[in-house]
Design an enzyme around this catalytic site. Structure first.
Site, PDB file in Angstrom:
ATOM      1  N   SER A   3       0.851  -1.192   0.000  1.00  0.00           N
ATOM      2  CA  SER A   3       0.000   0.000   0.000  1.00  0.00           C
ATOM      3  C   SER A   3       0.882   1.235   0.000  1.00  0.00           C
ATOM      4  CB  SER A   3      -0.887   0.006   1.254  1.00  0.00           C
ATOM      5  OG  SER A   3      -1.536   1.257   1.420  1.00  0.00           O
ATOM      6  N   TYR A  31      -2.384  -1.320  10.501  1.00  0.00           N
ATOM      7  CA  TYR A  31      -2.446  -1.499   9.041  1.00  0.00           C
ATOM      8  C   TYR A  31      -1.185  -0.956   8.370  1.00  0.00           C
ATOM      9  CZ  TYR A  31      -4.067  -1.326   4.226  1.00  0.00           C
ATOM     10  OH  TYR A  31      -4.171  -1.501   2.861  1.00  0.00           O
TER      11      TYR A  31
END
Length: 258
Positions: A139, A152
């Site tokens: 990401s 995350y």
């Protein structure tokens, strides 16, 4: 002989887009996710459109030892994986101490441990054949700490670092390993993560095109979308204190301004 692609988190979003992309290339598929019904629908769609085989394995990779269970099922069916897509993952947002422990724990298992485990089991055979492809979905948050998405962000930093290290280790084995770093993407991710996306969301199909194109070139990593790439560059020019302050302010505003 057809090659076989294993895609985790294949029931929707980027995983589903990967399934159609590789089916279009004439490769057999192994699709895994928690939802058997969704996977069976995708299997039907693909087999009606393409001349490829599709095997569905229902598995929750956020559970301990689930990657090993998946690998054992593949071995029992004598399925050899030529392309591994570690796509499954989820994120949550909020102050760390206010979120359920079980959700954070499962997030770490799914986003990091299952990625490492599954890669370990499958890369052995690839190394023996001296051929294979691995695409790990990281990401844009992998490039800096992300307050209010601490777990995350940390898991995706692991995926990026892990992928880059293996890229170097296995380049002489003929194995292509690429980390793909999407930004906000039109998927169900934000149903659980909350309103934390920045910029105009990209389509899952765009992310997949970026991933496959750069994987074939054996790129170390790739950021999907020029705007997203420019954002990741900020961490190179700002202090870590400044970077974490900026990202924290943006996330806090997104989560609590309403």
């Amino acid at each position: 002989m057809k090659k076989t692609v294993l895609i985790t988190g294949a029931s929707s979003g980027i995983g589903k887009a990967f399934a159609f992309e590789y089916a279009g290339k004439g490769m057999d598929l192994v699709l895994t996710a928690r939802s058997k019904d969704k996977l069976m629908e995708i299997k039907k769609e693909i087999e009606e459109k393409f001349t490829v085989g599709v095997k569905v394995i229902t598995k929750d990779l956020s559970k301990e030892n689930s990657a090993l269970e998946l690998y054992k099922e593949l071995s029992q069916s004598e399925i050899n994986i030529d392309v591994l897509i570690n796509n499954a993952g989820f994120g949550t947002s909020g102050e760390f101490h206010t979120m359920e422990f079980s959700s954070q724990h499962s997030q770490i298992i799914l986003n990091t441990l299952s990625v490492a485990d599954l890669t370990y089991y499958i890369i052995k055979k690839m190394a023996e054949k001296r051929e294979g492809t691995i695409i790990n979905i990281a990401s844009t948050v992998a490039f800096q700490p992300v307050p209010y998405m601490a777990v995350y962000g940390a898991t995706k930093a692991f995926v990026l670092s892990f992928s880059e290290a293996l890229h170097q280790e296995y380049k002489d084995y003929g194995i292509k390993i690429t980390a793909v770093c999407p930004g906000a993407t039109k998927t169900s991710f934000f149903d659980k993560a909350g309103p934390v996306g920045m910029g105009k969301p990209r389509k899952a199909e765009q992310v997949v095109k970026t991933a496959v194109k750069n994987s074939e070139k054996n790129k170390l990593y790739v950021v999907d979308g020029f705007g997203n790439y420019m954002v990741t560059l900020l961490a190179r020019f700002l202090t870590r204190q400044k970077t974490v302050s900026i990202s924290g302010n943006i996330l806090r505003k997104a989560l609590y301004s309403g």
